[in-house]
Design an enzyme around this catalytic site. Sequence first.
Site, PDB file in Angstrom:
ATOM      1  N   GLY A  83       0.797  -1.222   0.000  1.00 28.18           N
ATOM      2  CA  GLY A  83       0.000   0.000   0.000  1.00 28.18           C
ATOM      3  C   GLY A  83       0.827   1.269   0.000  1.00 28.18           C
ATOM      4  O   GLY A  83       0.310   2.363   0.187  1.00 28.18           O
TER       5      GLY A  83
ATOM      6  N   ALA B  84       7.930   9.068 -12.258  1.00 25.62           N
ATOM      7  CA  ALA B  84       7.892   7.609 -12.392  1.00 25.62           C
ATOM      8  C   ALA B  84       9.276   7.129 -12.818  1.00 25.62           C
ATOM      9  O   ALA B  84       9.902   7.715 -13.697  1.00 25.62           O
ATOM     10  CB  ALA B  84       6.854   7.201 -13.430  1.00 25.62           C
ATOM     11  N   THR B  85       9.732   6.055 -12.196  1.00 23.30           N
ATOM     12  CA  THR B  85      11.085   5.568 -12.483  1.00 23.30           C
ATOM     13  C   THR B  85      11.102   4.229 -13.213  1.00 23.30           C
ATOM     14  O   THR B  85      12.172   3.722 -13.524  1.00 23.30           O
ATOM     15  CB  THR B  85      11.894   5.416 -11.183  1.00 23.30           C
ATOM     16  N   ALA B  86       9.929   3.652 -13.477  1.00 21.94           N
ATOM     17  CA  ALA B  86       9.882   2.349 -14.151  1.00 21.94           C
ATOM     18  C   ALA B  86      10.271   2.491 -15.616  1.00 21.94           C
ATOM     19  O   ALA B  86       9.891   3.446 -16.284  1.00 21.94           O
ATOM     20  CB  ALA B  86       8.477   1.755 -14.058  1.00 21.94           C
TER      21      ALA B  86
ATOM     22  N   HIS C 286      -0.971   1.819 -11.903  1.00 22.89           N
ATOM     23  CA  HIS C 286      -0.475   3.039 -11.250  1.00 22.89           C
ATOM     24  C   HIS C 286      -0.954   4.281 -11.997  1.00 22.89           C
ATOM     25  O   HIS C 286      -1.352   5.268 -11.375  1.00 22.89           O
ATOM     26  CB  HIS C 286       1.059   3.032 -11.181  1.00 22.89           C
TER      27      HIS C 286
ATOM     28  N   ALA D 213      -3.684   4.608 -13.754  1.00 23.02           N
ATOM     29  CA  ALA D 213      -5.121   4.780 -13.534  1.00 23.02           C
ATOM     30  C   ALA D 213      -5.436   5.344 -12.152  1.00 23.02           C
ATOM     31  O   ALA D 213      -6.459   6.017 -11.977  1.00 23.02           O
ATOM     32  CB  ALA D 213      -5.832   3.439 -13.731  1.00 23.02           C
TER      33      ALA D 213
ATOM     34  N   GLU E 216       8.771  11.012 -16.540  1.00 24.96           N
ATOM     35  CA  GLU E 216       9.361   9.680 -16.540  1.00 24.96           C
ATOM     36  C   GLU E 216      10.871   9.857 -16.488  1.00 24.96           C
ATOM     37  O   GLU E 216      11.464  10.405 -17.412  1.00 24.96           O
ATOM     38  CB  GLU E 216       8.918   8.902 -17.772  1.00 24.96           C
TER      39      GLU E 216
ATOM     40  N   ASP F 106       8.186   7.709  -7.384  1.00 27.80           N
ATOM     41  CA  ASP F 106       7.760   6.320  -7.217  1.00 27.80           C
ATOM     42  C   ASP F 106       8.403   5.481  -8.319  1.00 27.80           C
ATOM     43  O   ASP F 106       7.982   5.532  -9.453  1.00 27.80           O
ATOM     44  CB  ASP F 106       6.245   6.227  -7.284  1.00 27.80           C
TER      45      ASP F 106
END
Length: 186
Positions: free
Chosen positions: A16, A36-38, A54, A56, A66, A88
């Site tokens: 969570g 975002a780091t993905a 994520h 959504a 990014e 994140d």
Amino acid sequence: MTSPDLTFVLGGARSGKSAYAERLAAASGRPVTYIATARSADADPEFAARIAHHQACRPAHWTLVEADAALPQALRAADGEQHCVLVDCLTLWLAGLVCPVEGGEPPPSAAASRFDELEAALSGARGRVIVVSNEIGLGVVPLGSLTRHYVDELGRLNQRVARIAREVTLMVAGLPVAVKPGPTRP
């Protein structure tokens, strides 16, 4: 040194942590930039579904950045006195440093120098910053030198961020546990 308004949210997979961090960002009342780091998940449909989930969950009016290895620079660019930046997550950022998609093995000092850059960016932040990371060091010592290296590096990175954060929260089964209590939040 403690950063003026840095919250660090840790937890295991599906603990969570992202949802909690997003609630904190929304409650800040400030414009939010979500970093975002993905990496792209084109070859991995399950990971692509995680990214879509994520996406959504985030409000459409949040700014999305990014970031890859250039997370410290992205953080500096998004920072502002009346802004909130949500990163994140450090887990995926480090995976990109330790296991680059192209170019083979990173130099041994690659992570350490990036950690210095990130710590400087976090310490110098003027606005509210919320950083998410996985706590993966609670289990057995993993097999394989690359995996052990990754677990060790993430542990070192998490310690550095926790040290400078004003507030550290560990998410357990969807519940926030104050590790380093900060100011009372709405």
